[in-house]
Design a protein around this motif. Structure first.
Motif, PDB file in Angstrom:
ATOM      1  N   ILE A  34       0.837  -1.206   0.000  1.00 15.61           N
ATOM      2  CA  ILE A  34       0.000   0.000   0.000  1.00 15.61           C
ATOM      3  C   ILE A  34       0.870   1.253   0.000  1.00 15.61           C
ATOM      4  O   ILE A  34       0.597   2.217  -0.725  1.00 15.61           O
ATOM      5  N   LEU A  35       1.949   1.254   0.769  1.00 12.65           N
ATOM      6  CA  LEU A  35       2.867   2.396   0.787  1.00 12.65           C
ATOM      7  C   LEU A  35       3.533   2.583  -0.582  1.00 12.65           C
ATOM      8  O   LEU A  35       3.635   3.706  -1.082  1.00 12.65           O
ATOM      9  N   ASP A  36       3.956   1.471  -1.215  1.00 11.37           N
ATOM     10  CA  ASP A  36       4.543   1.550  -2.554  1.00 11.37           C
ATOM     11  C   ASP A  36       3.536   2.110  -3.558  1.00 11.37           C
ATOM     12  O   ASP A  36       3.884   2.906  -4.432  1.00 11.37           O
ATOM     13  N   ALA A  37       2.277   1.705  -3.430  1.00 11.31           N
ATOM     14  CA  ALA A  37       1.234   2.208  -4.328  1.00 11.31           C
ATOM     15  C   ALA A  37       1.021   3.710  -4.117  1.00 11.31           C
ATOM     16  O   ALA A  37       0.852   4.466  -5.079  1.00 11.31           O
ATOM     17  N   LEU A  38       1.059   4.148  -2.875  1.00 12.83           N
ATOM     18  CA  LEU A  38       0.898   5.573  -2.567  1.00 12.83           C
ATOM     19  C   LEU A  38       2.055   6.382  -3.157  1.00 12.83           C
ATOM     20  O   LEU A  38       1.833   7.428  -3.782  1.00 12.83           O
ATOM     21  N   ILE A  39       3.256   5.898  -3.004  1.00 10.67           N
ATOM     22  CA  ILE A  39       4.427   6.573  -3.580  1.00 10.67           C
ATOM     23  C   ILE A  39       4.316   6.613  -5.106  1.00 10.67           C
ATOM     24  O   ILE A  39       4.607   7.629  -5.733  1.00 10.67           O
ATOM     25  N   TYR A  40       3.864   5.523  -5.695  1.00 12.70           N
ATOM     26  CA  TYR A  40       3.685   5.454  -7.146  1.00 12.70           C
ATOM     27  C   TYR A  40       2.665   6.498  -7.613  1.00 12.70           C
ATOM     28  O   TYR A  40       2.882   7.187  -8.612  1.00 12.70           O
ATOM     29  N   ILE A  41       1.565   6.638  -6.898  1.00 11.98           N
ATOM     30  CA  ILE A  41       0.527   7.619  -7.244  1.00 11.98           C
ATOM     31  C   ILE A  41       1.080   9.039  -7.129  1.00 11.98           C
ATOM     32  O   ILE A  41       0.832   9.883  -7.993  1.00 11.98           O
ATOM     33  N   ILE A  42       1.854   9.309  -6.088  1.00  8.68           N
ATOM     34  CA  ILE A  42       2.449  10.641  -5.917  1.00  8.68           C
ATOM     35  C   ILE A  42       3.404  10.948  -7.070  1.00  8.68           C
ATOM     36  O   ILE A  42       3.397  12.051  -7.622  1.00  8.68           O
ATOM     37  N   LYS A  43       4.217   9.972  -7.469  1.00  3.18           N
ATOM     38  CA  LYS A  43       5.136  10.174  -8.594  1.00  3.18           C
ATOM     39  C   LYS A  43       4.364  10.444  -9.886  1.00  3.18           C
ATOM     40  O   LYS A  43       4.744  11.309 -10.673  1.00  3.18           O
ATOM     41  N   LEU A  44       3.285   9.695 -10.098  1.00  3.60           N
ATOM     42  CA  LEU A  44       2.467   9.927 -11.289  1.00  3.60           C
ATOM     43  C   LEU A  44       1.854  11.323 -11.290  1.00  3.60           C
ATOM     44  O   LEU A  44       1.808  11.994 -12.318  1.00  3.60           O
ATOM     45  N   ARG A  45       1.402  11.767 -10.122  1.00  4.43           N
ATOM     46  CA  ARG A  45       0.820  13.105 -10.015  1.00  4.43           C
ATOM     47  C   ARG A  45       1.871  14.174 -10.334  1.00  4.43           C
ATOM     48  O   ARG A  45       1.579  15.151 -11.022  1.00  4.43           O
ATOM     49  N   LEU A  46       3.098  13.999  -9.832  1.00  2.00           N
ATOM     50  CA  LEU A  46       4.175  14.951 -10.137  1.00  2.00           C
ATOM     51  C   LEU A  46       4.504  14.967 -11.625  1.00  2.00           C
ATOM     52  O   LEU A  46       4.738  16.032 -12.209  1.00  2.00           O
ATOM     53  N   GLN A  47       4.523  13.794 -12.247  1.00  2.00           N
ATOM     54  CA  GLN A  47       4.776  13.723 -13.685  1.00  2.00           C
ATOM     55  C   GLN A  47       3.667  14.421 -14.465  1.00  2.00           C
ATOM     56  O   GLN A  47       3.939  15.138 -15.433  1.00  2.00           O
ATOM     57  N   LEU A  48       2.428  14.227 -14.040  1.00  4.73           N
ATOM     58  CA  LEU A  48       1.301  14.879 -14.695  1.00  4.73           C
ATOM     59  C   LEU A  48       1.389  16.394 -14.571  1.00  4.73           C
ATOM     60  O   LEU A  48       1.167  17.123 -15.541  1.00  4.73           O
ATOM     61  N   GLU A  49       1.754  16.889 -13.396  1.00  4.87           N
ATOM     62  CA  GLU A  49       1.908  18.329 -13.203  1.00  4.87           C
ATOM     63  C   GLU A  49       3.016  18.890 -14.091  1.00  4.87           C
ATOM     64  O   GLU A  49       2.874  19.970 -14.659  1.00  4.87           O
ATOM     65  N   ALA A  50       4.121  18.151 -14.245  1.00  5.69           N
ATOM     66  CA  ALA A  50       5.209  18.597 -15.112  1.00  5.69           C
ATOM     67  C   ALA A  50       4.750  18.650 -16.569  1.00  5.69           C
ATOM     68  O   ALA A  50       5.061  19.602 -17.295  1.00  5.69           O
ATOM     69  N   ILE A  51       3.984  17.667 -16.995  1.00  2.00           N
ATOM     70  CA  ILE A  51       3.462  17.655 -18.362  1.00  2.00           C
ATOM     71  C   ILE A  51       2.496  18.812 -18.570  1.00  2.00           C
ATOM     72  O   ILE A  51       2.529  19.479 -19.608  1.00  2.00           O
ATOM     73  N   GLU A  52       1.651  19.086 -17.576  1.00  3.89           N
ATOM     74  CA  GLU A  52       0.705  20.202 -17.685  1.00  3.89           C
ATOM     75  C   GLU A  52       1.439  21.536 -17.776  1.00  3.89           C
ATOM     76  O   GLU A  52       1.047  22.407 -18.550  1.00  3.89           O
ATOM     77  N   ARG A  53       2.523  21.711 -16.989  1.00  2.00           N
ATOM     78  CA  ARG A  53       3.314  22.943 -17.067  1.00  2.00           C
ATOM     79  C   ARG A  53       3.941  23.108 -18.444  1.00  2.00           C
ATOM     80  O   ARG A  53       3.931  24.193 -19.030  1.00  2.00           O
TER      81      ARG A  53
END
Length: 122
Positions: A34-53
C-alpha cells in the motif's frame, strides 16, 4: 460465514496482487504494498503536473507567433527554449514589402510576452 470470510480474504489478496503488479512493488507485506502504491501515485501526479506545465508553456508561446502574424510577418522557422530561461529564435519573412523597424518588432514581442505572463499570474 467462513466462506464469506474466505471470499473476502481472497478478494483482498487479489487486489493487493494487482497493486503490487501495477506499481512494480517487490514487497510482500500488505502495508508495504500500500505504501509503494501511494508513492507510485504521488510520482504519477508529479509527472502529470510537469506535463501540464510544459503544455501550458507551449500554449503561451503561441502568443509570440500571433504577435508576428499581427505585424504581417510569416514565421518560416522558430525555436523556443524555456526550461531555465526564456529564449526565442525566429526566422520571419515580411509580407507585402512592409517596412519594419527592428525596435518596433522588439517592443511588440516584449508586449506579447508581458501579456502572456500576466495571463499566467491570473
Amino acid at each position: 460465514m467462513a466462506a464469506r470470510r474466505m471470499q473476502s480474504k481472497m478478494a483482498i489478496h487479489s487486489k493487493l496482487h494487482l497493486l503490487r503488479t501495477l506499481t512494480n512493488s517487490k514487497s510482500v507485506k500488505k502495508n508495504s504494498i500500500i505504501l509503494d502504491a501511494l508513492i507510485y501515485i504521488i510520482k504519477l501526479r508529479l509527472q502529470l503536473e510537469a506535463i501540464e506545465r510544459e503544455y501550458q508553456q507551449l500554449l503561451n508561446h503561441v502568443q509570440e507567433v500571433k504577435a508576428f502574424e499581427e505585424m504581417k510577418l510569416s514565421v518560416v522557422q522558430a525555436r523556443v527554449t524555456s526550461r531555465y530561461f526564456f529564449g526565442m529564435e525566429a526566422i520571419v519573412e515580411v509580407e507585402n514589402e512592409v517596412n519594419l523597424d527592428v525596435q518596433v518588432l522588439t517592443r511588440s514581442l516584449q508586449m506579447a510576452i508581458q501579456k502572456q505572463s500576466v495571463e499566467i499570474d491570473k
